[in-house]
Design an enzyme around this catalytic site. Sequence first.
Site, PDB file in Angstrom:
ATOM      1  N   ARG A  24      53.058   5.125  62.236  1.00 45.88           N
ATOM      2  CA  ARG A  24      52.458   4.649  60.982  1.00 45.88           C
ATOM      3  C   ARG A  24      52.402   5.780  59.949  1.00 45.88           C
ATOM      4  O   ARG A  24      53.110   5.763  58.950  1.00 45.88           O
ATOM      5  CB  ARG A  24      51.055   4.069  61.273  1.00 45.88           C
ATOM      6  CG  ARG A  24      50.457   3.252  60.133  1.00 45.88           C
ATOM      7  CD  ARG A  24      49.828   4.084  59.048  1.00 45.88           C
ATOM      8  NE  ARG A  24      48.803   5.006  59.519  1.00 45.88           N
ATOM      9  CZ  ARG A  24      48.275   5.949  58.752  1.00 45.88           C
ATOM     10  NH1 ARG A  24      48.661   6.113  57.490  1.00 45.88           N
ATOM     11  NH2 ARG A  24      47.361   6.776  59.241  1.00 45.88           N
ATOM     12  N   ASP A  25      51.606   6.793  60.196  1.00 45.37           N
ATOM     13  CA  ASP A  25      51.449   7.874  59.217  1.00 45.37           C
ATOM     14  C   ASP A  25      52.775   8.617  59.051  1.00 45.37           C
ATOM     15  O   ASP A  25      53.125   9.055  57.945  1.00 45.37           O
ATOM     16  CB  ASP A  25      50.354   8.844  59.681  1.00 45.37           C
ATOM     17  CG  ASP A  25      49.638   9.538  58.531  1.00 45.37           C
ATOM     18  OD1 ASP A  25      50.135   9.476  57.401  1.00 45.37           O
ATOM     19  OD2 ASP A  25      48.578  10.139  58.775  1.00 45.37           O
ATOM     20  N   HIS A 217      41.458  13.886  62.023  1.00 44.68           N
ATOM     21  CA  HIS A 217      42.823  13.542  61.598  1.00 44.68           C
ATOM     22  C   HIS A 217      43.315  14.657  60.681  1.00 44.68           C
ATOM     23  O   HIS A 217      43.054  14.661  59.483  1.00 44.68           O
ATOM     24  CB  HIS A 217      42.749  12.193  60.862  1.00 44.68           C
ATOM     25  CG  HIS A 217      44.043  11.669  60.333  1.00 44.68           C
ATOM     26  ND1 HIS A 217      44.745  10.642  60.948  1.00 44.68           N
ATOM     27  CD2 HIS A 217      44.758  11.979  59.222  1.00 44.68           C
ATOM     28  CE1 HIS A 217      45.819  10.355  60.240  1.00 44.68           C
ATOM     29  NE2 HIS A 217      45.861  11.146  59.182  1.00 44.68           N
ATOM     30  N   HIS A 219      46.170  16.987  58.899  1.00 45.43           N
ATOM     31  CA  HIS A 219      47.548  17.259  58.484  1.00 45.43           C
ATOM     32  C   HIS A 219      47.720  18.775  58.524  1.00 45.43           C
ATOM     33  O   HIS A 219      46.753  19.534  58.412  1.00 45.43           O
ATOM     34  CB  HIS A 219      47.818  16.659  57.105  1.00 45.43           C
ATOM     35  CG  HIS A 219      47.967  15.157  57.158  1.00 45.43           C
ATOM     36  ND1 HIS A 219      49.183  14.528  57.138  1.00 45.43           N
ATOM     37  CD2 HIS A 219      47.048  14.165  57.282  1.00 45.43           C
ATOM     38  CE1 HIS A 219      49.012  13.218  57.222  1.00 45.43           C
ATOM     39  NE2 HIS A 219      47.715  12.961  57.312  1.00 45.43           N
ATOM     40  N   CYS A 250      51.329  11.305  53.249  1.00 47.98           N
ATOM     41  CA  CYS A 250      50.849  10.085  52.615  1.00 47.98           C
ATOM     42  C   CYS A 250      51.588   9.930  51.293  1.00 47.98           C
ATOM     43  O   CYS A 250      51.553  10.843  50.461  1.00 47.98           O
ATOM     44  CB  CYS A 250      49.343  10.137  52.388  1.00 47.98           C
ATOM     45  SG  CYS A 250      48.773   8.657  51.514  1.00 47.98           S
TER      46      CYS A 250
END
Length: 313
Positions: A24-25, A217, A219, A250
Amino acid sequence: MTLPMVVPAQGLPASVRIHEVGARDGLQNEKAVVPTEIKAEFIHRLAEAGLTTIEATSFVHPKWVPQLADAERLFPMLDGIEGVALPVLVPNERGLDRALALGARRIAVFASATESFAKANLNRTVDESLQMFAPVVARAKEQAVHVRGYLSMCFGDPWEGAVPVHQVVHVAKSLLDLGCDELSLGDTIGVATPAHVRSLLAALNEEGVPTSAIGVHFHDTYGQALANTLAALQHGVTTVDASAGGLGGCPYAKSATGNLATEDLVWMLQGLGIDTGVDLGRLTATSVWLAEQLGRPSPSRTVRALSPDSHKE
Ligand code: HMG
Ligand code: MG
């Protein structure tokens, strides 16, 4: 296959649940749209590598994220996967209808700690987006569907700069008040450092949010994701988001790069003697295979170290 020597440390959890977000990401941020069959094979291979929570796709507006516009075709292709949670992102009731129609049992809404990103990502103010999520969470709970509440820009925002901890805590509590079962604290642009992570976790605890309801979460834009993860583990966090091969970003956040790579995380956790259930060899082979499909090497250090031949020019 090389493995790290196991040297356990005091004060860390015995096991960690990895919330795998590569499909997904990771894939939402690829320039090319990845064929649905490749996505399905990727998710099947992640499950075979031992991941037990694999975020599959998003039921968002297809024009906003064209890379995941095939959610209706992809999700049924995952039917044969047993014993693995397959959460999907849902921004609104339209997305919930689409997800429920296909039998999704876990969803995630996604809020922002800042107004700028709420506008860029959801076309709403923070309050309006919470109002949009309220019926989504309520209807999901009626059907015993598990709800994760993502919270983006917890540690910094590309438009607004520093984000005050109390502002993050306020939106985090609002998500839990709506009925979210768990939170995922997003460092969307990868700017957090370990003491900042500890201070946000402590502030949430002070406001009555238990650590057991919190996932992290990260990055990896500035190479801080593993250090931040270790700080979170020391605080008692046991849910860590990561993306196979370090894919990610994103499309609506300037300067967001890949997530913490799952392989890098598993290497550290194995060395610390923390159980994840993941077979690092199978996972690395999956990321090497996906990198071939995408036509570029994986950014994960561990993938590169364990498969040097796949990175020769
Ligand atoms: P909007 O333009 O305000 O939509 O977008 P709207 O509510 O005004 O509706 C307009 C039209 O879109 C309507 O159709 C709706 O039915 C349709 P019309 O009546 O005009 O024919 N529509 C939909 N169609 C299909 N599925 C839907 C849907 N919703 C509305 N779900 C919206 C608002 C929320 C839809 C849009 O902003 C959106 O889709 N945003 C998603 C952005 C996104 O997916 N970003 C990436 C995920 S977040 C992330 O990556 C961060 C994270 O990893 C954590 C971190 O790192 O921090 C989670
Ligand atoms: Mg993210």
